[in-house]
Design a protein around this motif. Structure first.
Motif, mmCIF file in Angstrom:
data_model
loop_
_atom_site.group_PDB
_atom_site.id
_atom_site.type_symbol
_atom_site.label_atom_id
_atom_site.label_comp_id
_atom_site.label_asym_id
_atom_site.label_seq_id
_atom_site.Cartn_x
_atom_site.Cartn_y
_atom_site.Cartn_z
ATOM 1 N N LEU A 209 56.226 58.291 28.034
ATOM 2 C CA LEU A 209 57.290 58.217 29.032
ATOM 3 C C LEU A 209 57.477 56.787 29.542
ATOM 4 O O LEU A 209 58.608 56.315 29.701
ATOM 5 C CB LEU A 209 56.964 59.147 30.201
ATOM 6 N N ASP B 110 71.072 57.877 24.787
ATOM 7 C CA ASP B 110 69.963 57.226 24.108
ATOM 8 C C ASP B 110 70.352 56.697 22.750
ATOM 9 O O ASP B 110 69.528 56.127 22.041
ATOM 10 C CB ASP B 110 68.775 58.187 23.979
ATOM 11 N N ARG C 12 70.485 62.251 17.586
ATOM 12 C CA ARG C 12 70.156 61.674 18.884
ATOM 13 C C ARG C 12 68.659 61.746 19.121
ATOM 14 O O ARG C 12 68.037 62.813 19.000
ATOM 15 C CB ARG C 12 70.921 62.400 19.983
ATOM 16 N N LEU C 13 68.091 60.604 19.474
ATOM 17 C CA LEU C 13 66.642 60.515 19.628
ATOM 18 C C LEU C 13 66.133 61.415 20.745
ATOM 19 O O LEU C 13 65.086 62.062 20.610
ATOM 20 C CB LEU C 13 66.242 59.055 19.892
ATOM 21 N N GLY C 14 66.856 61.461 21.867
ATOM 22 C CA GLY C 14 66.418 62.293 22.979
ATOM 23 C C GLY C 14 66.332 63.759 22.585
ATOM 24 O O GLY C 14 65.363 64.452 22.916
ATOM 25 N N VAL C 15 67.339 64.240 21.853
ATOM 26 C CA VAL C 15 67.337 65.631 21.391
ATOM 27 C C VAL C 15 66.210 65.844 20.385
ATOM 28 O O VAL C 15 65.527 66.878 20.404
ATOM 29 C CB VAL C 15 68.699 65.986 20.763
ATOM 30 N N MET D 130 63.345 64.376 20.261
ATOM 31 C CA MET D 130 62.046 64.408 20.914
ATOM 32 C C MET D 130 61.849 65.676 21.744
ATOM 33 O O MET D 130 60.729 65.966 22.188
ATOM 34 C CB MET D 130 61.863 63.166 21.780
ATOM 35 N N VAL D 131 62.905 66.431 21.960
ATOM 36 C CA VAL D 131 62.778 67.752 22.577
ATOM 37 C C VAL D 131 62.576 68.819 21.497
ATOM 38 O O VAL D 131 61.740 69.721 21.627
ATOM 39 C CB VAL D 131 64.023 68.084 23.426
ATOM 40 N N VAL E 48 55.963 65.058 19.841
ATOM 41 C CA VAL E 48 56.515 63.885 20.522
ATOM 42 C C VAL E 48 56.101 62.598 19.810
ATOM 43 O O VAL E 48 56.937 61.749 19.478
ATOM 44 C CB VAL E 48 56.063 63.854 21.991
ATOM 45 N N CYS F 138 57.662 61.779 16.362
ATOM 46 C CA CYS F 138 59.018 61.212 16.298
ATOM 47 C C CYS F 138 58.968 59.712 16.021
ATOM 48 O O CYS F 138 59.746 59.191 15.214
ATOM 49 C CB CYS F 138 59.769 61.497 17.591
ATOM 50 N N HIS G 142 58.518 54.303 26.254
ATOM 51 C CA HIS G 142 59.420 54.886 25.258
ATOM 52 C C HIS G 142 60.334 53.851 24.606
ATOM 53 O O HIS G 142 60.412 53.750 23.372
ATOM 54 C CB HIS G 142 60.259 55.985 25.912
ATOM 55 N N LYS G 143 61.021 53.064 25.400
ATOM 56 C CA LYS G 143 61.978 52.099 24.842
ATOM 57 C C LYS G 143 61.282 51.084 23.940
ATOM 58 O O LYS G 143 61.786 50.732 22.863
ATOM 59 C CB LYS G 143 62.716 51.376 25.973
#
Length: 305
Positions: free
Chosen positions: A155, A302, A222-225, A227-228, A34, A37, A158-159
């Protein structure tokens, strides 16, 4: 050794260190994935290597005093991160120059401290390359607690962390508190490195921080993907690396890094859109006049990385 035999060893009371090593490896891989990233987005891989040097004097002091390596490394890394964040505000010197001064000095201090301890050579090897046999039970709770704190901060911020990772100068012009967010990011990297040192070692820990995030970056825009995927890649690689090292008596840290590198190379060649093979096929289609297949999807909620 078959996977079933490895599973049997995990539940063998005489091999209690093995499940502890697996838990710490997986937990640290998730946290590093995490945090990594942001490190990859900002292009600051050097900071991960530098932090690994910075925590060394804390590890050395903790070892000499028979204290917790996690706590010792955290204190040393955070103190050094604060110094770097403060001195980096002087625009005459770039951030990487300040990092080079303080983090290498911290590593040198660690060498001096550990050299005064009995069994110097063996202790140094354990710090540099990791050890799965000497993980105390209390470190499991320390690593778990530290990991939850890191993920909680990520969390909440994050932004803001994404903003300073992509464009610090624009963020500063918009009134974003860049100094404090830089400091938070340094501390997060420090904590991620510290909880990984015992399994993978001080020298190799950079791979756990960078390689999963870099691999995920090749697989998605995609940033969300990302970070997963990054912590998932790290955790699976830690599991596979520990299995291979236990089966063939290889060094655990080095084996995990090689598994991570294999995953990165696979993504480099085989990623659906950014892989070398996909680009070669696209180039061939263009050369033969075949209309290219439209790229799937657009910008997610995101946004693209």
């Amino acid at each position: 050794m078959s996977p079933a035999e490895f599973l049997t060893d995990l539940f063998n009371p005489d091999l209690a260190f093995l499940p502890k090593a697996l838990l710490i490896a997986v937990m640290s891989s998730i946290v590093c994935g995490v945090v990594g990233c942001y490190v990859v987005l900002r292009g600051m891989a050097f900071i991960g290597d530098a932090v690994a040097h910075a925590v060394f004097p804390g590890l050395a002091v903790a070892f000499v005093l028979s204290g917790s390596l996690v706590i010792g490394g955290t204190v040393a890394g955070v103190l050094t991160a604060v110094l770097v964040a403060v001195f980096s505000q002087n625009r005459r010197l770039k951030e990487d120059s300040i990092i080079g001064v303080f983090f290498v000095a911290a590593f040198a201090l660690g060498i001096v401290i550990i050299s005064r301890a009995p069994g110097y050579a063996g202790s140094l090897q354990q710090f540099l390359f990791g050890s799965i046999t000497g993980i105390p039970d209390e470190d499991l709770f320390i690593v778990a607690g530290t990991g939850l704190v890191v993920l909680g901060v990520v969390l909440v911020l994050h932004k803001e962390l994404v903003t300073i990772s992509l464009d610090r100068e624009t963020a500063r012009a918009l009134g974003v508190p860049v100094f404090w967010l830089d400091l938070v990011l340094y501390v997060l990297v420090t904590l991620a490195v510290v909880i990984s040192v015992q399994t993978i070692g001080n020298i190799l820990v950079l791979a756990l921080l960078i390689t999963p995030a870099a691999t995920a970056r090749l697989l998605t825009d995609r940033l969300g993907v990302m970070m997963v995927l990054a912590p998932l890649i790290g955790a699976v690689s830690a599991l596979v690396g520990l299995y291979v090292s236990w089966s063939w008596d290889f060094p655990t840290g080095g084996t995990i890094v090689l598994v991570l590198t294999a995953a990165f190379l696979a993504a480099w060649f085989l990623a659906p859109r950014q892989g070398l093979l996909s680009k070669a096929l696209a180039t061939r289609r263009d050369a033969t006049g075949t209309p290219p297949v439209a790229a799937a999807g657009g910008q997610g909620v995101d946004g693209p990385v």
